[in-house]
Design an enzyme around this catalytic site. Structure first.
Site, PDB file in Angstrom:
ATOM      1  CE1 TYR A   1     -33.794 -26.337  14.127  1.00  0.00           C
ATOM      2  CE2 TYR A   1     -32.029 -25.028  13.154  1.00  0.00           C
ATOM      3  CZ  TYR A   1     -33.062 -25.925  13.026  1.00  0.00           C
ATOM      4  OH  TYR A   1     -33.388 -26.431  11.794  1.00  0.00           O
TER       5      TYR A   1
ATOM      6  CG  HIS B   1     -38.637 -32.516  13.719  1.00  0.00           C
ATOM      7  ND1 HIS B   1     -37.530 -32.763  12.957  1.00  0.00           N
ATOM      8  CD2 HIS B   1     -39.566 -33.428  13.350  1.00  0.00           C
ATOM      9  CE1 HIS B   1     -37.777 -33.771  12.149  1.00  0.00           C
ATOM     10  NE2 HIS B   1     -39.010 -34.208  12.366  1.00  0.00           N
TER      11      HIS B   1
ATOM     12  N   PRO C   1     -27.772 -34.927  11.426  1.00  0.00           N
ATOM     13  CG  PRO C   1     -28.123 -34.543   9.170  1.00  0.00           C
ATOM     14  CD  PRO C   1     -28.481 -35.479  10.282  1.00  0.00           C
ATOM     15  CG  ASN C   2     -26.003 -29.619   9.875  1.00  0.00           C
ATOM     16  OD1 ASN C   2     -24.792 -29.503   9.738  1.00  0.00           O
ATOM     17  ND2 ASN C   2     -26.816 -29.832   8.853  1.00  0.00           N
TER      18      ASN C   2
ATOM     19  NE  ARG D   1     -37.434 -24.005  10.303  1.00  0.00           N
ATOM     20  CZ  ARG D   1     -36.243 -24.624  10.398  1.00  0.00           C
ATOM     21  NH1 ARG D   1     -36.139 -25.749  11.095  1.00  0.00           N
ATOM     22  NH2 ARG D   1     -35.180 -24.104   9.817  1.00  0.00           N
TER      23      ARG D   1
ATOM     24  NE  ARG E   1     -28.581 -26.235  12.095  1.00  0.00           N
ATOM     25  CZ  ARG E   1     -29.406 -27.245  11.905  1.00  0.00           C
ATOM     26  NH1 ARG E   1     -29.662 -28.101  12.879  1.00  0.00           N
ATOM     27  NH2 ARG E   1     -29.978 -27.427  10.738  1.00  0.00           N
TER      28      ARG E   1
ATOM     29  CG  ASN F   1     -34.058 -33.825  15.298  1.00  0.00           C
ATOM     30  OD1 ASN F   1     -34.392 -33.826  14.112  1.00  0.00           O
ATOM     31  ND2 ASN F   1     -33.881 -32.718  15.996  1.00  0.00           N
TER      32      ASN F   1
ATOM     33  CD  GLU G   1     -40.512 -37.300  12.105  1.00  0.00           C
ATOM     34  OE1 GLU G   1     -41.360 -38.155  11.773  1.00  0.00           O
ATOM     35  OE2 GLU G   1     -40.277 -36.284  11.431  1.00  0.00           O
TER      36      GLU G   1
ATOM     37  CB  ALA H   1     -31.334 -31.942   6.598  1.00  0.00           C
TER      38      ALA H   1
HETATM   39  C1  DQA Z   1     -34.967 -30.148  12.630  1.00  0.00           C
HETATM   40  C2  DQA Z   1     -35.823 -29.583  11.485  1.00  0.00           C
HETATM   41  C3  DQA Z   1     -35.222 -29.929  10.136  1.00  0.00           C
HETATM   42  O1  DQA Z   1     -36.018 -29.398   9.084  1.00  0.00           O
HETATM   43  C4  DQA Z   1     -33.825 -29.352  10.008  1.00  0.00           C
HETATM   44  O2  DQA Z   1     -33.232 -29.749   8.802  1.00  0.00           O
HETATM   45  C5  DQA Z   1     -32.947 -29.703  11.179  1.00  0.00           C
HETATM   46  C6  DQA Z   1     -33.523 -29.683  12.527  1.00  0.00           C
HETATM   47  C7  DQA Z   1     -35.479 -29.696  14.021  1.00  0.00           C
HETATM   48  O3  DQA Z   1     -35.091 -30.318  15.000  1.00  0.00           O
HETATM   49  O4  DQA Z   1     -36.248 -28.741  14.116  1.00  0.00           O
HETATM   50  O5  DQA Z   1     -31.744 -29.883  11.027  1.00  0.00           O
HETATM   51  O6  DQA Z   1     -35.025 -31.550  12.588  1.00  0.00           O
END
Ligand code: DQA
Length: 145
Positions: free
Chosen positions: A23, A100, A10-11, A107, A18, A74, A98, A77
């Site tokens: 990011y 990120h 998501p997102n 963080r 964003r 990825n 996985e 959240a």
């Molecule tokens: C994320 C890190 C997560 O904590 C966050 O909620 C994201 C992006 C990253 O790619 O750094 O949405 O997965």
């Protein structure tokens, strides 16, 4: 041809607009383009999807058995909350990497725990777009032994 499923959670469709301080300005299309380029050079096929709902991600992983040799995910959240995604990865037993963009350990404290990490082969965190490319390299390495 070996096939790898790439899942953006998501997102991540909002990348580039964003939280640019966290990011960067890279967009999901730019990431996908570079992933496709790398996959082509390594002679593997990719399917790339962005899914915002936990259940959709769970379903997609559940349907991957026999269709994909590896998964790069990825979970965004859901990394920190989703027992369901973790169980789906465990259930299909497909080597999973996985990734990120940000360094989740640098963080907020709630991001320091990944429920997915224990069932993944490994994790790449903190390298922006490179996290995906390194993750894909790792996934290819895993399936090629
Ligand atoms: C994320 C890190 C997560 O904590 C966050 O909620 C994201 C992006 C990253 O790619 O750094 O949405 O997965």
């Amino acid at each position: 041809m070996r096939k790898i499923l790439v899942i953006h959670g998501p997102n991540l469709n909002l990348l580039g607009k964003r939280e640019i301080d966290v990011y960067g300005t890279v967009t999901i299309d730019e990431i996908n383009k570079d992933l496709e380029k790398l996959a082509k050079s390594k002679k593997v096929a990719l399917e790339i999807i962005q899914l915002s709902h936990e259940g959709d991600i769970v379903e997609r992983i559940g349907n991957s058995k026999g269709k994909f040799n590896a998964i790069v995910i990825n979970p965004a959240a859901y990394t920190h909350t989703s027992v369901a995604i973790r169980d789906a990865i465990s259930a299909v037993d497909i080597p999973t990497v996985e990734v990120h963009l940000s360094n989740i350990y640098a963080r907020e404290e709630f991001r320091h725990t990944s429920l997915v990490a224990p069932v993944a082969k490994g994790q790449v965190s903190g390298f922006g777009k490179m996290s995906y490319l390194l993750g894909l390299e790792a996934a290819i390495g895993l399936i090629e032994g």
